[in-house]
Design an enzyme around this catalytic site. Structure first.
Site, mmCIF file in Angstrom:
data_model
loop_
_atom_site.group_PDB
_atom_site.id
_atom_site.type_symbol
_atom_site.label_atom_id
_atom_site.label_comp_id
_atom_site.label_asym_id
_atom_site.label_seq_id
_atom_site.Cartn_x
_atom_site.Cartn_y
_atom_site.Cartn_z
ATOM 1 N N ALA A 24 4.426 3.925 3.047
ATOM 2 C CA ALA A 24 4.009 2.717 2.319
ATOM 3 C C ALA A 24 4.189 1.541 3.369
ATOM 4 O O ALA A 24 4.891 1.763 4.409
ATOM 5 C CB ALA A 24 4.903 2.376 1.040
ATOM 6 N N LYS A 25 3.432 0.470 2.992
ATOM 7 C CA LYS A 25 3.719 -0.628 3.885
ATOM 8 C C LYS A 25 3.491 -1.871 2.935
ATOM 9 O O LYS A 25 2.496 -1.844 2.013
ATOM 10 C CB LYS A 25 2.976 -0.436 5.226
ATOM 11 C CG LYS A 25 3.713 -1.587 6.226
ATOM 12 C CD LYS A 25 4.686 -0.585 7.178
ATOM 13 C CE LYS A 25 5.287 -1.420 7.831
ATOM 14 N NZ LYS A 25 6.079 -0.819 8.930
ATOM 15 N N GLY A 26 4.141 -3.131 3.590
ATOM 16 C CA GLY A 26 3.693 -4.386 2.922
ATOM 17 C C GLY A 26 3.530 -5.422 3.795
ATOM 18 O O GLY A 26 3.945 -5.247 4.880
ATOM 19 N N VAL A 67 0.591 -1.155 -0.167
ATOM 20 C CA VAL A 67 0.026 0.064 0.074
ATOM 21 C C VAL A 67 1.054 1.215 0.137
ATOM 22 O O VAL A 67 1.887 1.535 0.836
ATOM 23 C CB VAL A 67 -1.012 0.234 1.175
ATOM 24 C CG1 VAL A 67 -1.618 1.219 1.372
ATOM 25 C CG2 VAL A 67 -1.887 -1.076 1.075
ATOM 26 N N ASP A 100 10.345 -5.363 8.452
ATOM 27 C CA ASP A 100 9.547 -5.191 9.735
ATOM 28 C C ASP A 100 9.305 -6.453 10.372
ATOM 29 O O ASP A 100 10.396 -7.217 10.194
ATOM 30 C CB ASP A 100 8.107 -4.425 9.195
ATOM 31 C CG ASP A 100 7.348 -4.111 10.334
ATOM 32 O OD1 ASP A 100 7.383 -3.011 10.790
ATOM 33 O OD2 ASP A 100 6.377 -4.781 10.768
#
Ligand code: NAD
Length: 413
Positions: free
Chosen positions: A102-104, A57, A143
């Site tokens: 952003a992050k995934g 995202v 992460d």
């Protein structure tokens, strides 16, 4: 369980209200710019094929390329990833680095995967989200449950697609392929800097402070080691299997060695057993949640004994708990400030990769220290001027910076 995306939007709304943000801008900033969901096959060691689901995202890219970690966890949801992406936008703005958020995430339990399965999963997920990645577009990082090795596979996969080596596509890589010295420790180091500054302002001596750390992973263990180095006593630590407590203090390096050996802090001799829920309420001066979201809620907030809570994890405190802690005079050092050291050194890594010119560890740590102290001072000033808690002050600073960028760029076309 409270939905972290609802929580992130509620936190944003509170800051937008305080800033009197215009309606149109509020609508832009309240939602992610783009979201990708992927279902992809991985060949398992026994020859069977298993389908996995992952996400990436981008929240807002007005200030620069997207930046944010990738999480491997069985409980990952699209809403988690949305919340984490939005928090990244604000975090990058708080420390004033030129990135969007952003992050995934991939729904999986990496503890049940072999090294080969983990590598194939990583390479296929990277391939599926590759249209969103690139040094000028989106630069992932580690992460929960993703390591420098995983970042190395991401870098190699993108490099194989392009036909040349692209170190700047990911940060948190091993140092021998373009990683930055100091990146592994950066988030925990940043937490320790913010705790030191806050304790100093409160007149609390770190030498006499008792610290409890929930989540003894990358971030939590480094924060514990550095706070102990600064003179604090680490009285309790935990991981997903449970926790240990000793009133007179635990040796954080010995606990880490035990975790490396056995896979958990549990069973460390010289500590009594506590559950993760109990850990949050043990007698201590500083509590460092460094595991996952939604740990400090309206149920346990009234019973927390710490005077300072340093949010090493993202989103550990719900808004309802926040209000209770504020009323009780507990100082909450918000995630978007307290754990911004990781993304700051990720930024340094990207800069070094783009220039192919690498800094000493001392230089990395000095620059990190400067960025963290400056961010703390800015947030504290706003909190003082507006008489608001540090979280809201950090949001006011961040949302203002991002809103200014969107306003001056205008709406295309
Ligand atoms: P990690 O995988 O290295 O460690 C996570 C630790 O939390 C592990 O020890 C795990 O056993 C423990 N844990 C998991 N569930 C738990 C539970 N219910 N109770 C107690 N412990 C539990 O991950 P990390 O990189 O250290 O990330 C921890 C937190 O910090 C996350 O919220 C992450 O988003 C945040 N964060 C990480 C970075 C980074 O640079 N790695 C940067 C900013 C924020």
């Amino acid at each position: 369980m409270e939905n972290p995306w609802m929580m992130a939007q509620e936190q944003f709304d509170t800051a937008a209200d305080m800033l009197d943000l215009e309606r149109d801008l509020r609508a832009v900033l309240r939602v992610p710019k783009r979201e990708l969901s992927v279902n992809f096959p991985v060949r398992m060691d026994d020859g069977s094929i298993r389908m996995f689901t992952g996400y990436r995202v981008h929240h807002n890219l007005a200030r620069g390329p997207a930046k944010g970690g990738i999480r491997y966890h069985p409980d990952v949801t699209l809403d988690d990833v949305r919340a984490l992406a939005m928090w990244m936008t604000w975090k990058c703005a708080v420390v004033n680095i030129p990135y969007g958020g952003a992050k995934g995430g991939v729904i999986c339990n990496p503890k049940e995967l072999s090294r080969g399965e983990l590598e194939r999963l990583t390479r296929r997920y990277t391939t599926e989200i590759a249209p969103m990645l690139g040094p000028e577009i989106d630069i992932p990082a580690p992460d929960v449950n993703t390591t420098p090795q995983v970042m190395g596979w991401i870098m190699d996969t993108i490099s194989m697609h392009r036909g040349y080596t692209v170190p700047a596509v990911v940060t948190g890589k091993p140092v021998n392929i373009g990683g930055s010295l100091g990146r592994n420790e950066a988030t925990g180091r940043g937490v320790a800097v913010i705790v030191r500054e806050a304790a100093h302002r409160r007149g609390m001596s770190l030498q006499r402070a008792r610290v409890a750390v929930q989540g003894y992973g990358n971030v939590g263990s480094v924060a514990a080691l550095l706070l102990a180095e600064a003179g604090a006593t680490i009285v309790a630590v935990s991981d997903s299997r449970g926790g240990i407590y000793h009133r007179d203090g635990l040796d954080p390096a010995a606990v880490l060695a035990h975790k490396h050996e056995t896979g958990s802090v549990v069973g460390f001799r010289g500590g009594g057993h506590v559950s993760n829920a109990e850990l949050l309420e043990v007698p201590c001066d500083i509590l460092v949640p460094a595991a996952l979201e939604h740990q400090i809620t309206e149920t346990n907030a009234p019973r927390i004994k710490a005077q300072i809570i340093a949010e090493a994890a993202n989103g550990p405190t719900t808004p309802a708990a926040d209000r209770i802690l504020h009323e009780r005079g507990v100082l909450v050092l918000p995630d978007i400030l307290a754990n911004a050291g990781g993304v700051t050194v990720s930024y340094f890594e990207w800069v070094q990769d783009l220039q192919s010119f690498f800094w000493s560890e001392q230089e990395v740590n000095q620059q990190l220290e400067q960025v963290m102290v400056a961010a703390f001072e800015s947030v504290e000033r706003i909190a003082g001027e507006r008489k608001i808690p540090l979280r809201l002050a950090a949001y006011v600073l961040a949302v203002q910076r991002v809103a200014d960028a969107v306003r001056v760029r205008g709406i295309y076309p």
